[in-house]
Design an enzyme around this catalytic site. Sequence first.
Site, mmCIF file in Angstrom:
data_model
loop_
_atom_site.group_PDB
_atom_site.id
_atom_site.type_symbol
_atom_site.label_atom_id
_atom_site.label_comp_id
_atom_site.label_asym_id
_atom_site.label_seq_id
_atom_site.Cartn_x
_atom_site.Cartn_y
_atom_site.Cartn_z
ATOM 1 N N GLU A 126 0.823 -1.219 0.000
ATOM 2 C CA GLU A 126 0.000 0.000 0.000
ATOM 3 C C GLU A 126 0.854 1.265 0.000
ATOM 4 O OE1 GLU A 126 -0.575 -2.569 2.012
ATOM 5 O OE2 GLU A 126 -2.665 -3.188 1.755
ATOM 6 N N PHE B 81 -11.836 -6.656 14.058
ATOM 7 C CA PHE B 81 -10.742 -7.192 13.244
ATOM 8 C C PHE B 81 -10.390 -6.198 12.133
ATOM 9 C CE2 PHE B 81 -9.440 -9.762 9.481
ATOM 10 C CZ PHE B 81 -8.204 -10.146 9.975
ATOM 11 N N GLN B 82 -9.120 -5.895 12.027
ATOM 12 C CA GLN B 82 -8.591 -4.953 11.028
ATOM 13 C C GLN B 82 -9.221 -3.560 11.132
ATOM 14 O OE1 GLN B 82 -8.469 -6.946 7.131
ATOM 15 N NE2 GLN B 82 -6.462 -7.712 7.718
ATOM 16 N N LYS C 296 -17.656 -0.614 5.542
ATOM 17 C CA LYS C 296 -18.099 -1.595 4.544
ATOM 18 C C LYS C 296 -19.615 -1.544 4.324
ATOM 19 C CE LYS C 296 -17.386 -6.391 3.198
ATOM 20 N NZ LYS C 296 -16.753 -7.656 3.558
ATOM 21 N N MET D 252 24.233 8.778 2.278
ATOM 22 C CA MET D 252 24.136 10.106 2.880
ATOM 23 C C MET D 252 24.424 10.047 4.382
ATOM 24 S SD MET D 252 23.848 13.194 2.318
ATOM 25 C CE MET D 252 22.928 13.920 0.975
#
Length: 559
Positions: free
Chosen positions: A48, A110-111, A160, A471
């Site tokens: 993602e 959940f999630q 959802k 760097m």
Amino acid sequence: MKTGAKILIESLLHEGVDAIFGYPGGTVLPIYDELYDSSLRHILVRHEQAAVHAADGYARASGRVGVCLATSGPGACNLVTGIATAYMDSVPVVAITGQVPTTLLGNDAFQESDITGITLPITKHSYLVNNAGELGKIVHEAFYIAGTGRMGPVLIDIPKDVQTDVVADPETVPEKVSIRGYQPTVRGHPKQIEKAVSMISGASRPVIYAGGGVIASGGDAELMRFAETMMIPVTTTLMGLGAIPAHHPLNLGMLGMHGTQSANYAVTECDLLIAVGARFDDRVTGKLESFAPNAQVIHIDIDPAEIGKNKAVDLPIVGDVRQVLKEINLKLTEKRVQSPWNDRLAEWKSQSIQPPAVDTGLLTPQYIVRTLSDLLTDSGIIVTEVGQNQMWAAQHYSFTRPRQWITSGGLGTMGYGFPAAIGASIACPDKTVVDIAGDGSFQMNIQELATVVQYNIPVKIMILNNQYLGMVRQWQELFYDRRYSYTELPSVDFVGIAKAYGVPGICVTDPADVKDALRQSLTCDGPFLLDFRIEREENVMPMVPAGAAINEMILGDKR
Ligand SMILES: Cc1ncc(C[n+]2csc(CCOP(=O)(O)OP(=O)(O)O)c2C)c(N)n1
């Protein structure tokens, strides 16, 4: 009768969206099901974080709003770094996330993660949608907010059940958005414009300090007209590269920590500093008290919160940079000619050290970038990772136009470049998009090799491979007595990895092979990887040590 998911997809199409970058999961299944039959192009990334960086790269390359999509919980959380990256660089992105059903919200379901809460300080605005009927209006507003005023990311979190709810009469979407408390000022105040013109006419040592706001507003042509009419030299920030062509006689180059000597001296000695769409970042100013110490300051910016934030300003002008410069240009009646100040700067410019550009027998990153610049001219878009690779690209590539340069400036996000290059390539398929990478940064989103193969996205990857987190190693060399604590990266067979994903590549160790290798990469139809094994301890010079004044540069060895 439409579901929330259908309304969402139709609204995106209505906004003119042609591609979105995403990754599915349980709470976005209704949206993915709608996508299945839709004309909207969806690019399946492999992480993602890459989706949001790709949306960001798409936005920077095209000037349009970039869109990404992720599921709730871990998917949404993986967007955080990319949202912060877009926020810091004022990039218009709409991030859409799935959320657990409204009945479970706040239950540690959940999630579930409170993504609007998590991203509150790094978004321009966010929505948790609780009514499918409002989705059309919300999407329209989100695009408006992301793409106007000081641009930035907007998040839309959609539970959802809101995606599956069927709506009989969705709210009508007004063409013109009106939001109380959000009315960006576009025009400059006429009195301030007048005052600016008189300050500019009265200055004998003026300098323009141009930032990303010039590019974002499309103000480069007005900037050039202004600079040329008054013969005012221009220095740009990292974000402002491309606002003035590299070889323009008034261009002093970049200023700040890795800026040019002429730019840093000019700002130190100027009597009028005209900051245009720039924000006095500490990487630019160094020690604030010594930044433009003898100058009056005019600051033009769309965001009033920027003015006076770091540096006291004598004349603030709030407004869209292009519009304000246009207003100033209309008021400028005289045309200035070359002055002793211009001569002085030209002399500084000619005396500036030229880091190794030619083939010295060593494989140097400066030579590689300059060779690329010669081969691509202005047909390319250069995207970078973060670190030395980014600074070498900024210093040695000759940018000729806006939106040719895409880099994570404000947040400095390693792993940004490759997915952003994917987004840029999707936005501008007619351009050659090159990701200039460090071996460390590239490994942060290396999995996107699978994405470029799946969709044959012709991104060219150029790793400036020093087998260090270069760097950080440079700072350790200069300020920590060469104690290279955990910055060495063991050699990786990047060409072998690329091949395993299906991307062709070449490893280059000899400077004599640079040109041919680049040519082969640029003429190949699809993605290509070049692994340049560069001088391991090459440094980025000049360098202003942290906390020093910008005219106190370390110049490095003059090879
Ligand atoms: C996500 C992230 N982690 C850590 C850093 C700190 N950091 C800045 S530059 C750099 C080294 C980059 O190394 P590499 O990608 O190999 O590029 P090089 O400097 O060698 O060109 C690090 C670790 C960062 N900017 N971003």
